[in-house]
Motif scaffolding. Structure first.
Motif, short mmCIF file in Angstrom:
data_model
loop_
_atom_site.label_atom_id
_atom_site.label_comp_id
_atom_site.label_asym_id
_atom_site.label_seq_id
_atom_site.Cartn_x
_atom_site.Cartn_y
_atom_site.Cartn_z
N GLY A 45 0.82 -1.27 0.05
CA GLY A 45 0.03 -0.02 0.10
C GLY A 45 1.03 1.42 -0.21
O GLY A 45 0.99 2.12 0.98
N CYS A 46 1.63 1.60 -1.20
CA CYS A 46 2.55 2.42 -0.93
C CYS A 46 1.84 4.04 -1.22
O CYS A 46 2.53 5.02 -1.35
CB CYS A 46 3.34 2.44 -2.28
SG CYS A 46 2.95 2.50 -3.98
N GLY A 47 0.52 4.03 -1.55
CA GLY A 47 -0.17 5.44 -1.66
C GLY A 47 0.81 6.42 -2.81
O GLY A 47 1.11 5.69 -3.84
N LYS A 48 0.77 7.58 -2.36
CA LYS A 48 1.58 8.54 -3.19
C LYS A 48 2.83 8.44 -3.42
O LYS A 48 3.60 9.24 -4.18
CB LYS A 48 0.82 9.90 -3.00
CG LYS A 48 -0.53 10.03 -2.97
CD LYS A 48 -0.93 11.54 -2.41
CE LYS A 48 -2.48 11.84 -2.61
NZ LYS A 48 -2.71 13.05 -2.01
N GLY A 49 3.41 7.26 -2.60
CA GLY A 49 4.77 7.18 -2.81
C GLY A 49 5.73 8.19 -2.00
O GLY A 49 7.10 7.81 -2.12
N GLY A 50 4.96 8.81 -0.88
CA GLY A 50 5.93 9.39 -0.03
C GLY A 50 7.01 8.81 0.84
O GLY A 50 7.93 9.40 1.08
N GLU A 72 -3.97 5.62 -10.04
CA GLU A 72 -3.60 7.04 -9.97
C GLU A 72 -2.53 7.18 -8.88
O GLU A 72 -1.59 8.10 -8.86
CB GLU A 72 -5.02 7.74 -9.47
CG GLU A 72 -6.11 7.89 -10.52
CD GLU A 72 -6.83 6.59 -11.13
OE1 GLU A 72 -7.46 6.52 -11.92
OE2 GLU A 72 -6.44 5.58 -10.03
N MET A 73 -2.57 6.25 -7.93
CA MET A 73 -1.55 6.55 -6.77
C MET A 73 -0.31 6.05 -7.17
O MET A 73 0.74 6.65 -6.86
CB MET A 73 -1.84 5.34 -5.55
CG MET A 73 -3.25 5.87 -4.71
SD MET A 73 -2.95 7.31 -3.82
CE MET A 73 -4.47 7.31 -2.69
N LEU A 74 -0.33 4.93 -7.83
CA LEU A 74 0.97 4.63 -8.56
C LEU A 74 1.57 5.61 -9.43
O LEU A 74 2.83 5.74 -9.52
CB LEU A 74 0.83 3.24 -9.40
CG LEU A 74 0.61 2.04 -8.24
CD1 LEU A 74 0.34 0.71 -9.38
CD2 LEU A 74 1.78 1.59 -7.48
N GLY A 75 0.76 6.30 -10.20
CA GLY A 75 1.36 7.33 -11.15
C GLY A 75 2.10 8.41 -10.22
O GLY A 75 3.02 8.94 -10.39
#
Length: 218
Positions: A45-50, A72-75
């Motif tokens: 669950g990396c979400g927006k990658g922060g 969208e999150m992976l982008g």
């Protein structure tokens, strides 16, 4: 987390050198794909990658897999990772990002895909009794992780949710994990290194204390 549709996300992912379009095709082959014999760590669950955009470039001698269920999150994660590697003047060769339903992670990894560490950050607490089996720390999920997490491998878990944290301690016992470290106030504990997530910063601003533990696969 709700997020608006981003038409650019999928085309950018498909053009990325570190995005995996059909990850289940690599089940049993992840070490071969990385091709360097280094340990693998996974963020579920990396979400927006922060989080992963801080972690992966800072540790080039570790291979990372970052999973999420939303393109969208992976982008967004892809863009943050590109920027982070650019700032460190490093190639993004130790990171793979991919779409995956984490409840079905056994379609992605098996006992050949030995993983040293799993990160679970601020997952959905699913507070209703009927929903709890969906938790990423539920006993049912932990038993799936044990199929590829090496003996002595670790789960690093962060949350703001008191109920989820306390019940996760019970799940870990049921799945034969040993809690090696625990704090009920991570940001007052002195623990380092701590790479903060977007959710973490939000909860801190709201005055919430962050709970954190490290559990070892017995």
């Amino acid at each position: 987390m709700r997020i608006r549709r981003k038409p650019w996300a999928r085309p950018e992912l498909l053009a990325s050198s570190f995005y995996i379009e059909n990850p289940t095709e690599y089940k049993g082959k992840w070490h071969k794909l990385f091709g360097n014999g280094r340990p693998i760590h996974i963020e579920l669950g990396c979400g927006k990658g922060g989080f992963i955009s801080q972690l992966a470039p800072a540790n080039p001698n570790i291979n990372y897999m970052a999973l999420d269920i939303k393109s969208e999150m992976l982008g967004l994660a892809k863009r943050k990772l590109e920027q982070a590697y650019k700032e460190k003047k490093l190639p993004a060769v130790n990171i793979k990002i991919m779409w995956q339903d984490i409840e079905r992670i056994d379609l992605l990894l098996d006992s050949s895909d030995i993983v040293d560490r799993i990160y679970i950050n601020f997952c959905n607490p699913w507070p209703k009794k009927s929903q709890k089996k969906k938790r990423l720390t539920h006993t049912r999920q932990l038993m799936k992780y044990k199929k590829f997490l090496k003996q002595g491998g670790e789960i690093w878990f962060k949350t703001d949710d008191d109920g989820l944290f306390e019940e996760t301690l019970e799940y870990l016992k049921e799945a034969d994990f040993t809690v090696e470290y625990i704090t009920y106030d991570l940001h007052d504990s002195g623990f380092e290194p701590n790479y903060t997530t977007e959710h973490e910063l939000m909860f801190l601003q709201q005055g919430s204390k962050i709970k954190f533990l490290i559990a070892k696969n017995a």
